[in-house]
Write a protein that holds these residues in place. Structure first.
Motif, PDB file in Angstrom:
ATOM      1  N   ASP A 141      88.469 -10.460  58.127  1.00  0.00           N
ATOM      2  CA  ASP A 141      89.227 -11.158  57.095  1.00  0.00           C
ATOM      3  C   ASP A 141      88.435 -12.347  56.567  1.00  0.00           C
ATOM      4  OD1 ASP A 141      91.780 -11.981  55.670  1.00  0.00           O
ATOM      5  OD2 ASP A 141      91.477 -13.717  56.972  1.00  0.00           O
ATOM      6  N   TRP A 142      87.791 -13.074  57.464  1.00  0.00           N
ATOM      7  CA  TRP A 142      86.972 -14.224  57.071  1.00  0.00           C
ATOM      8  C   TRP A 142      85.844 -13.776  56.142  1.00  0.00           C
ATOM      9  CZ3 TRP A 142      84.731 -17.997  61.316  1.00  0.00           C
ATOM     10  CH2 TRP A 142      84.142 -19.099  60.687  1.00  0.00           C
ATOM     11  N   GLN A 143      85.162 -12.679  56.515  1.00  0.00           N
ATOM     12  CA  GLN A 143      84.068 -12.168  55.705  1.00  0.00           C
ATOM     13  C   GLN A 143      84.563 -11.742  54.330  1.00  0.00           C
ATOM     14  OE1 GLN A 143      80.477 -11.786  56.419  1.00  0.00           O
ATOM     15  NE2 GLN A 143      80.826 -11.709  54.217  1.00  0.00           N
ATOM     16  N   GLU A 144      85.717 -11.099  54.290  1.00  0.00           N
ATOM     17  CA  GLU A 144      86.281 -10.658  53.018  1.00  0.00           C
ATOM     18  C   GLU A 144      86.634 -11.853  52.136  1.00  0.00           C
ATOM     19  OE1 GLU A 144      89.536  -8.201  54.132  1.00  0.00           O
ATOM     20  OE2 GLU A 144      88.259  -6.545  54.824  1.00  0.00           O
ATOM     21  N   ARG A 145      87.145 -12.920  52.747  1.00  0.00           N
ATOM     22  CA  ARG A 145      87.495 -14.112  51.969  1.00  0.00           C
ATOM     23  C   ARG A 145      86.248 -14.770  51.387  1.00  0.00           C
ATOM     24  NH1 ARG A 145      89.444 -18.083  54.814  1.00  0.00           N
ATOM     25  NH2 ARG A 145      89.436 -17.168  56.895  1.00  0.00           N
ATOM     26  N   LEU A 146      85.168 -14.799  52.163  1.00  0.00           N
ATOM     27  CA  LEU A 146      83.916 -15.366  51.652  1.00  0.00           C
ATOM     28  C   LEU A 146      83.357 -14.520  50.519  1.00  0.00           C
ATOM     29  CD1 LEU A 146      82.092 -16.479  54.937  1.00  0.00           C
ATOM     30  CD2 LEU A 146      83.307 -17.909  53.288  1.00  0.00           C
ATOM     31  N   SER A 147      83.449 -13.201  50.671  1.00  0.00           N
ATOM     32  CA  SER A 147      82.961 -12.320  49.608  1.00  0.00           C
ATOM     33  C   SER A 147      83.794 -12.489  48.342  1.00  0.00           C
ATOM     34  CB  SER A 147      82.999 -10.860  50.076  1.00  0.00           C
ATOM     35  OG  SER A 147      82.113 -10.644  51.156  1.00  0.00           O
ATOM     36  N   ALA A 148      85.111 -12.604  48.515  1.00  0.00           N
ATOM     37  CA  ALA A 148      85.982 -12.801  47.355  1.00  0.00           C
ATOM     38  C   ALA A 148      85.664 -14.118  46.660  1.00  0.00           C
ATOM     39  CB  ALA A 148      87.445 -12.767  47.792  1.00  0.00           C
ATOM     40  N   ARG A 149      85.358 -15.133  47.460  1.00  0.00           N
ATOM     41  CA  ARG A 149      85.011 -16.427  46.875  1.00  0.00           C
ATOM     42  C   ARG A 149      83.712 -16.337  46.097  1.00  0.00           C
ATOM     43  NH1 ARG A 149      84.620 -20.756  51.203  1.00  0.00           N
ATOM     44  NH2 ARG A 149      82.995 -22.034  50.308  1.00  0.00           N
ATOM     45  N   GLY A 150      82.742 -15.603  46.644  1.00  0.00           N
ATOM     46  CA  GLY A 150      81.477 -15.423  45.943  1.00  0.00           C
ATOM     47  C   GLY A 150      81.665 -14.692  44.622  1.00  0.00           C
ATOM     48  N   ARG A 151      82.490 -13.635  44.633  1.00  0.00           N
ATOM     49  CA  ARG A 151      82.764 -12.908  43.394  1.00  0.00           C
ATOM     50  C   ARG A 151      83.492 -13.798  42.394  1.00  0.00           C
ATOM     51  NH1 ARG A 151      83.040  -7.269  43.505  1.00  0.00           N
ATOM     52  NH2 ARG A 151      83.562  -7.517  41.270  1.00  0.00           N
ATOM     53  N   ALA A 152      84.422 -14.619  42.902  1.00  0.00           N
ATOM     54  CA  ALA A 152      85.162 -15.516  42.020  1.00  0.00           C
ATOM     55  C   ALA A 152      84.230 -16.531  41.369  1.00  0.00           C
ATOM     56  CB  ALA A 152      86.266 -16.228  42.798  1.00  0.00           C
ATOM     57  N   MET A 153      83.231 -16.981  42.104  1.00  0.00           N
ATOM     58  CA  MET A 153      82.262 -17.911  41.535  1.00  0.00           C
ATOM     59  C   MET A 153      81.473 -17.255  40.408  1.00  0.00           C
ATOM     60  SD  MET A 153      80.733 -20.073  44.734  1.00  0.00           S
ATOM     61  CE  MET A 153      81.751 -21.217  45.661  1.00  0.00           C
ATOM     62  N   LEU A 154      81.155 -15.972  40.574  1.00  0.00           N
ATOM     63  CA  LEU A 154      80.451 -15.257  39.512  1.00  0.00           C
ATOM     64  C   LEU A 154      81.319 -15.165  38.257  1.00  0.00           C
ATOM     65  CD1 LEU A 154      78.801 -12.309  41.487  1.00  0.00           C
ATOM     66  CD2 LEU A 154      77.675 -14.343  40.578  1.00  0.00           C
ATOM     67  N   ALA A 155      82.600 -14.808  38.460  1.00  0.00           N
ATOM     68  CA  ALA A 155      83.512 -14.717  37.318  1.00  0.00           C
ATOM     69  C   ALA A 155      83.677 -16.078  36.645  1.00  0.00           C
ATOM     70  CB  ALA A 155      84.868 -14.185  37.780  1.00  0.00           C
ATOM     71  N   GLY A 156      83.778 -17.134  37.450  1.00  0.00           N
ATOM     72  CA  GLY A 156      83.899 -18.470  36.893  1.00  0.00           C
ATOM     73  C   GLY A 156      82.669 -18.881  36.115  1.00  0.00           C
ATOM     74  N   ALA A 157      81.500 -18.497  36.624  1.00  0.00           N
ATOM     75  CA  ALA A 157      80.250 -18.836  35.928  1.00  0.00           C
ATOM     76  C   ALA A 157      80.190 -18.149  34.567  1.00  0.00           C
ATOM     77  CB  ALA A 157      79.055 -18.422  36.790  1.00  0.00           C
ATOM     78  N   ALA A 158      80.643 -16.888  34.498  1.00  0.00           N
ATOM     79  CA  ALA A 158      80.620 -16.168  33.225  1.00  0.00           C
ATOM     80  C   ALA A 158      81.551 -16.833  32.211  1.00  0.00           C
ATOM     81  CB  ALA A 158      81.024 -14.712  33.441  1.00  0.00           C
ATOM     82  N   ALA A 159      82.757 -17.211  32.664  1.00  0.00           N
ATOM     83  CA  ALA A 159      83.713 -17.855  31.757  1.00  0.00           C
ATOM     84  C   ALA A 159      83.209 -19.228  31.319  1.00  0.00           C
ATOM     85  CB  ALA A 159      85.072 -17.978  32.437  1.00  0.00           C
ATOM     86  N   LEU A 160      82.590 -19.955  32.233  1.00  0.00           N
ATOM     87  CA  LEU A 160      82.057 -21.272  31.875  1.00  0.00           C
ATOM     88  C   LEU A 160      80.906 -21.134  30.887  1.00  0.00           C
ATOM     89  CD1 LEU A 160      82.200 -24.335  32.359  1.00  0.00           C
ATOM     90  CD2 LEU A 160      80.506 -24.023  34.179  1.00  0.00           C
ATOM     91  N   ASP A 161      80.070 -20.126  31.085  1.00  0.00           N
ATOM     92  CA  ASP A 161      78.966 -19.903  30.158  1.00  0.00           C
ATOM     93  C   ASP A 161      79.498 -19.605  28.763  1.00  0.00           C
ATOM     94  OD1 ASP A 161      76.016 -19.447  29.732  1.00  0.00           O
ATOM     95  OD2 ASP A 161      76.760 -17.467  29.151  1.00  0.00           O
ATOM     96  N   ALA A 162      80.578 -18.823  28.688  1.00  0.00           N
ATOM     97  CA  ALA A 162      81.185 -18.543  27.388  1.00  0.00           C
ATOM     98  C   ALA A 162      81.721 -19.817  26.750  1.00  0.00           C
ATOM     99  CB  ALA A 162      82.302 -17.513  27.548  1.00  0.00           C
ATOM    100  N   TYR A 163      82.307 -20.678  27.564  1.00  0.00           N
ATOM    101  CA  TYR A 163      82.816 -21.942  27.026  1.00  0.00           C
ATOM    102  C   TYR A 163      81.688 -22.827  26.537  1.00  0.00           C
ATOM    103  CZ  TYR A 163      85.202 -26.471  26.907  1.00  0.00           C
ATOM    104  OH  TYR A 163      85.687 -27.691  26.507  1.00  0.00           O
ATOM    105  N   LEU A 164      80.604 -22.891  27.304  1.00  0.00           N
ATOM    106  CA  LEU A 164      79.453 -23.683  26.866  1.00  0.00           C
ATOM    107  C   LEU A 164      78.914 -23.161  25.537  1.00  0.00           C
ATOM    108  CD1 LEU A 164      77.607 -24.119  30.283  1.00  0.00           C
ATOM    109  CD2 LEU A 164      78.649 -25.948  28.929  1.00  0.00           C
TER     110      LEU A 164
END
Length: 238
Positions: free
Chosen positions: A209-232
């Protein structure tokens, strides 16, 4: 010169809110918090938003799962203040933290390899030396004892707490799981199961479960980076 489409297209608070299932008050709150850029008012005093504001809101909400509310807010505020470098540093700090958490998980997995019965000849330690070894305060060890996570015996002569090999093992496990973000009430049944089962099998699902949460967080960071890049990009075009 004609203004860019980013600023010509007018949106209402409800237009921004509806896309994300928010209330219009939540949109106003985000504006007040500096998450949305400054808005203009209509002749009648109503807020008017643009696609730029919509992109800001999308970026913020995309950043939330990976960075948390406080850091996501700081990132967007920095961008809105034209401090892009500061925003990128905050993102870097989140990635450093994620890497540290991955290393912590790895350390827990390594620690669990030693959870089988430990030879008593490894010796016993008092609360002070054990606290220093773990990098925590003695009061923290006493708190863990009150929660039933460690069971040190008392020296008959001095009354001091004495931690045997199994106690040290349990303290190390608790320390690592706390670093992994687990609450004491979540750790207690795991420690109890390890003691009763005499092995690490009860922790396998928690580690997955811990590993899955870390992986989900990593994927979420990627999605956030894409949205932030679009905003920039939208800010550069406005």
């Amino acid at each position: 010169m004609e203004r860019n489409l980013q600023t010509r297209c007018r949106l209402r608070p409800v237009d921004l809110a509806r896309e994300h299932g928010l209330s219009t008050q939540a949109v106003r709150n985000y504006e007040a918090a500096g998450i949305l850029p400054a808005t203009e008012r209509s002749p009648h005093g109503y807020r008017t938003y643009t696609p730029l504001h919509a992109n800001a809101l999308r970026a913020f909400l995309a950043l939330l799962p990976g960075h948390g509310h406080q850091r996501a807010t700081a990132i967007i505020r920095a961008v809105n203040s034209d401090a892009t470098a500061a925003a990128l540093r905050l993102i870097d700090e989140s990635h450093v933290q994620l890497l540290g958490d991955r290393r912590t998980l790895q350390a827990v997995e390594v620690a669990l390899r030693d959870l089988e019965p430990v030879p008593e000849e490894r010796g016993e330690v008092f609360v002070g030396p054990l606290a220093r070894r773990l990098g925590i305060r003695p009061a923290t060890l006493r708190k863990w004892e009150q929660a039933g996570l460690v069971w040190p015996r008392r020296d008959r002569r001095t009354g001091y707490r004495v931690y045997g090999a199994a106690d040290v093992r349990d303290a190390l496990l608790v320390h690592q799981l706390r670093r992994g973000g687990y609450l004491l009430e979540q750790i207690a049944p795991l420690v109890d199961q390890v003691r009763s089962a005499g092995g690490v099998a009860p922790l396998e699902s928690a580690l997955r479960d811990w590993q899955e949460r870390l992986s989900a967080r990593g994927r979420a960071m990627l999605a956030g980076a894409a949205a932030l890049d679009a905003y920039l990009g939208s800010r550069a075009e406005s």
